[in-house]
Design a protein around this motif. Structure first.
Motif, PDB file in Angstrom:
ATOM      1  N   ALA A  74      65.453 -12.897 -37.335  1.00 49.77           N
ATOM      2  CA  ALA A  74      66.405 -12.382 -38.201  1.00 49.77           C
ATOM      3  C   ALA A  74      65.353 -13.440 -39.649  1.00 49.77           C
ATOM      4  O   ALA A  74      65.653 -12.746 -40.327  1.00 49.77           O
ATOM      5  CB  ALA A  74      67.456 -12.060 -37.446  1.00 49.77           C
ATOM      6  N   SER A  78      63.851 -11.558 -42.364  1.00 44.00           N
ATOM      7  CA  SER A  78      64.645 -11.259 -43.786  1.00 44.00           C
ATOM      8  C   SER A  78      63.611 -11.309 -44.524  1.00 44.00           C
ATOM      9  O   SER A  78      64.372 -10.337 -45.518  1.00 44.00           O
ATOM     10  CB  SER A  78      65.830 -12.608 -43.168  1.00 44.00           C
ATOM     11  OG  SER A  78      65.041 -13.681 -44.602  1.00 44.00           O
ATOM     12  N   TRP A  88      62.329  -4.885 -37.518  1.00 45.23           N
ATOM     13  CA  TRP A  88      64.084  -5.001 -38.492  1.00 45.23           C
ATOM     14  C   TRP A  88      65.752  -4.040 -38.102  1.00 45.23           C
ATOM     15  O   TRP A  88      66.815  -4.749 -37.970  1.00 45.23           O
ATOM     16  CB  TRP A  88      64.396  -5.290 -40.294  1.00 45.23           C
ATOM     17  CG  TRP A  88      65.423  -5.990 -40.516  1.00 45.23           C
ATOM     18  CD1 TRP A  88      66.025  -4.638 -41.704  1.00 45.23           C
ATOM     19  CD2 TRP A  88      66.088  -6.592 -40.603  1.00 45.23           C
ATOM     20  NE1 TRP A  88      67.291  -5.318 -41.689  1.00 45.23           N
ATOM     21  CE2 TRP A  88      67.482  -6.670 -41.458  1.00 45.23           C
ATOM     22  CE3 TRP A  88      65.067  -8.067 -40.349  1.00 45.23           C
ATOM     23  CZ2 TRP A  88      67.626  -7.939 -42.041  1.00 45.23           C
ATOM     24  CZ3 TRP A  88      66.195  -8.929 -41.006  1.00 45.23           C
ATOM     25  CH2 TRP A  88      66.827  -9.525 -41.560  1.00 45.23           C
ATOM     26  N   LEU A  91      66.996  -5.689 -34.981  1.00 49.32           N
ATOM     27  CA  LEU A  91      67.459  -6.832 -34.692  1.00 49.32           C
ATOM     28  C   LEU A  91      69.057  -6.950 -35.143  1.00 49.32           C
ATOM     29  O   LEU A  91      69.400  -8.256 -34.531  1.00 49.32           O
ATOM     30  CB  LEU A  91      66.915  -7.652 -35.853  1.00 49.32           C
ATOM     31  CG  LEU A  91      65.683  -8.552 -35.638  1.00 49.32           C
ATOM     32  CD1 LEU A  91      65.052  -8.757 -36.911  1.00 49.32           C
ATOM     33  CD2 LEU A  91      65.398  -9.407 -34.646  1.00 49.32           C
TER      34      LEU A  91
END
Length: 149
Positions: A74, A78, A88, A91
């Motif tokens: 992550a 990011s 994403w 995650l």
């Protein structure tokens, strides 16, 4: 009644919701064994002593790296979350599962004979708070929802 709206200041220049500061704190909490590993590697001759201080059983250390993997991923993803929206979005749930694993980890260690310490209790409380925050924070949830084009 408390408003759960996301304020205009919570958006970045590209129109995406900014990741909250507590998100980074939760990533550090989840990746705590990774942080210890980096600190031990950076401390040269003292690294083994540092690892033995926190992980007398080296097998626990290697197992402790596993729940931190989603946090490391992550952190790395990011900045490019708009390029990999499916990863994403997944995650968030991986972080929640990892947090549940960390929450269960400490009591299991106590059952297998690790002494009950203030640090262990503090980590358990921090894990509970982090899990509740991951599950309930609306701004964080908005950060992980796909953008509408």
């Amino acid at each position: 009644m408390k408003s759960t709206e996301i304020h205009p200041a919570d958006y970045d220049a590209q129109g995406r919701v900014r990741l909250p500061f507590l998100f980074w704190c939760v990533l550090l909490l989840q990746a705590r064994t990774w942080v210890l590993f980096v600190m031990a590697a950076a401390s040269r001759g003292q690294g083994d002593t540092l690892l033995t201080l926190f992980y007398p059983d080296h097998d626990s250390f290697w197992l402790g790296l596993l729940p931190g993997v989603p946090a490391v991923v992550a952190f790395l993803c990011s900045g490019r979350r708009h390029l990999i929206p499916r990863l994403w979005q997944a995650l968030r749930w991986l972080l929640i599962v990892a947090q549940i694993a960390l929450l269960c980890w400490q009591p299991v260690l106590w059952l297998y004979g690790e002494p009950l310490t203030g640090l262990g209790i503090g980590l358990l409380v921090a894990d509970i708070v982090a899990l509740m925050w991951l599950l309930t924070n609306p701004r964080l949830r908005a950060c992980f929802t796909p953008e509408k084009d």
